[in-house]
Scaffold this active site. Structure first.
Site, PDB file in Angstrom:
ATOM      1  N   LYS A  65      10.059   4.163   7.669  1.00  0.00           N
ATOM      2  CA  LYS A  65      11.300   3.775   6.982  1.00  0.00           C
ATOM      3  C   LYS A  65      12.084   5.026   6.602  1.00  0.00           C
ATOM      4  O   LYS A  65      13.306   5.096   6.788  1.00  0.00           O
ATOM      5  CB  LYS A  65      10.974   2.950   5.725  1.00  0.00           C
ATOM      6  CG  LYS A  65      10.414   1.570   6.046  1.00  0.00           C
ATOM      7  CD  LYS A  65       9.809   0.880   4.826  1.00  0.00           C
ATOM      8  CE  LYS A  65       9.171  -0.455   5.231  1.00  0.00           C
ATOM      9  NZ  LYS A  65       8.499  -1.136   4.121  1.00  0.00           N
ATOM     10  N   GLN A  92       6.558  -0.545  -1.830  1.00  0.00           N
ATOM     11  CA  GLN A  92       5.752  -0.951  -0.685  1.00  0.00           C
ATOM     12  C   GLN A  92       4.557  -1.803  -1.135  1.00  0.00           C
ATOM     13  O   GLN A  92       3.848  -1.456  -2.076  1.00  0.00           O
ATOM     14  CB  GLN A  92       5.265   0.302   0.070  1.00  0.00           C
ATOM     15  CG  GLN A  92       4.511   0.016   1.354  1.00  0.00           C
ATOM     16  CD  GLN A  92       5.357  -0.648   2.434  1.00  0.00           C
ATOM     17  OE1 GLN A  92       6.573  -0.479   2.496  1.00  0.00           O
ATOM     18  NE2 GLN A  92       4.723  -1.431   3.276  1.00  0.00           N
ATOM     19  N   ASP A 112      14.351  -5.486  -0.396  1.00  0.00           N
ATOM     20  CA  ASP A 112      13.312  -6.338   0.200  1.00  0.00           C
ATOM     21  C   ASP A 112      13.670  -7.819   0.094  1.00  0.00           C
ATOM     22  O   ASP A 112      13.087  -8.654   0.776  1.00  0.00           O
ATOM     23  CB  ASP A 112      11.981  -6.132  -0.541  1.00  0.00           C
ATOM     24  CG  ASP A 112      11.003  -5.265   0.240  1.00  0.00           C
ATOM     25  OD1 ASP A 112      11.049  -5.301   1.475  1.00  0.00           O
ATOM     26  OD2 ASP A 112      10.201  -4.574  -0.410  1.00  0.00           O
TER      27      ASP A 112
HETATM   28  N1  GUN Z   1       4.350  -4.733   3.217  1.00  0.00           N
HETATM   29  C1  GUN Z   1       4.357  -5.419   4.379  1.00  0.00           C
HETATM   30  N2  GUN Z   1       5.610  -5.865   4.650  1.00  0.00           N
HETATM   31  C2  GUN Z   1       6.393  -5.444   3.641  1.00  0.00           C
HETATM   32  C3  GUN Z   1       7.781  -5.586   3.361  1.00  0.00           C
HETATM   33  O1  GUN Z   1       8.561  -6.205   4.097  1.00  0.00           O
HETATM   34  N3  GUN Z   1       8.214  -4.996   2.220  1.00  0.00           N
HETATM   35  C4  GUN Z   1       7.386  -4.326   1.382  1.00  0.00           C
HETATM   36  N4  GUN Z   1       7.901  -3.801   0.286  1.00  0.00           N
HETATM   37  N5  GUN Z   1       6.093  -4.189   1.611  1.00  0.00           N
HETATM   38  C5  GUN Z   1       5.604  -4.740   2.739  1.00  0.00           C
END
Ligand code: GUN
Length: 283
Positions: A51, A95, A118
């Site tokens: 990311k 995350q 998110d």
């Molecule tokens: N862990 C797995 N997928 C995601 C996501 O889309 N966002 C976040 N913050 N954590 C994740």
């Protein structure tokens, strides 16, 4: 025997980045993303790095805050409060998964809905279901965007989503309704699961069980989207067995399918958050 068309998320993600670059050039400011990670879960470390790299390549301001596994919940909530008030931060992402001593709901509800890239805050979840404007989860957005790019018309279609997580299955069902599809949310307790899955004109699988879906489950000619990313030894396996390519009309690969789309939609959400915070929803 015909083989399924490959729906490349890498290709569509590049198209998304092209559009975002154009929009960014026209902005008088640079949107910024802050990603918070706790502990050293290898998958999380790798996703966060991805990311971060993408955000920088695109010319966004991006910073990762990494804290130890035992970082206290109160400290995390306090840090989120500081970022909520920081005018220089447009998007905040924590995350997941978080260590067990942290209450996930408290953390997700602490993030300002305006900065919730998110789309996990209950305010954004509500807006998603009620048809309003807001920030919506990246993986479901990526699935819908991928299908649109390849001309898969969702209107009126019977779409079966296998998996009912808050990150993928549930928000995807809401987005599919907004696309005028008829979604069915199936899961591990669904009676006669293979028969239900076989009804799908479009099938999306997000359960996290390597190669669970076999070709007998798939309606011939169905479009199949595999959201699964399962690390098995050195390999990354989807939730859909490769033999499904013999019956489906189109199929996303793993890797290179939904994964790149999730990251692309996070970048799109960061730009959207920056604009919504400055100008409010479009009239
Ligand atoms: N862990 C797995 N997928 C995601 C996501 O889309 N966002 C976040 N913050 N954590 C994740």
């Amino acid at each position: 025997m015909t083989r399924a068309r490959i729906l490349s998320g890498r290709e569509v993600a590049e198209a998304v980045y092209g559009e975002l670059r154009k929009r960014l050039q026209a902005l008088p400011f640079v949107p910024s993303l802050r990603v918070i990670r706790l502990g050293e879960n290898p998958a999380s470390v790798s996703y966060v790095r991805l990311k971060e790299r993408r955000a920088r390549e695109l010319g966004l301001r991006s910073q990762v805050e990494a804290y130890p596994e035992d970082y206290p919940e109160e400290a995390l909530l306090e840090r989120i409060g500081v970022l909520n008030r920081d005018e220089g931060v447009d998007g905040i992402l924590v995350q997941l998964p978080l260590p067990p001593h942290i209450r996930v709901e408290r953390v997700l509800e602490a993030i300002s809905p305006q900065k919730d890239v998110d789309g996990f805050h209950p305010v954004n979840v509500g807006r998603l279901w009620s048809g309003g404007e807001g920030l919506f989860p990246c993986t479901p957005l990526g699935v819908v965007r991928l299908l649109r790019h390849y001309g898969v018309d969702l209107r009126g279609k019977e779409v079966v989503v296998l998996g009912r997580s808050n990150i993928v299955g549930k928000p995807l069902a809401a987005l599919l309704l907004r696309e005028d599809a008829t979604p069915t949310l199936a899961h591990s307790k669904t009676a006669s699961l293979p028969e239900v899955v076989r009804r799908a004109e479009v099938l999306v699988v997000a359960v996290g069980r390597p190669h669970l879906v076999r070709k007998e489950w798939v309606r011939p000619g169905a479009v199949v989207v595999d959201v699964g990313v399962n690390r098995v030894g050195e390999r990354l396996l989807g939730d859909v067995h490769p033999e499904v390519a013999e019956v489906a009309s189109a199929l996303t690969p793993v890797p290179g399918g939904v994964g790149p789309m999730t990251v692309a939609m996070l970048m799109a959400n960061t730009v959207k958050a920056a604009l919504l915070r400055r100008h409010g929803p479009p009239r």
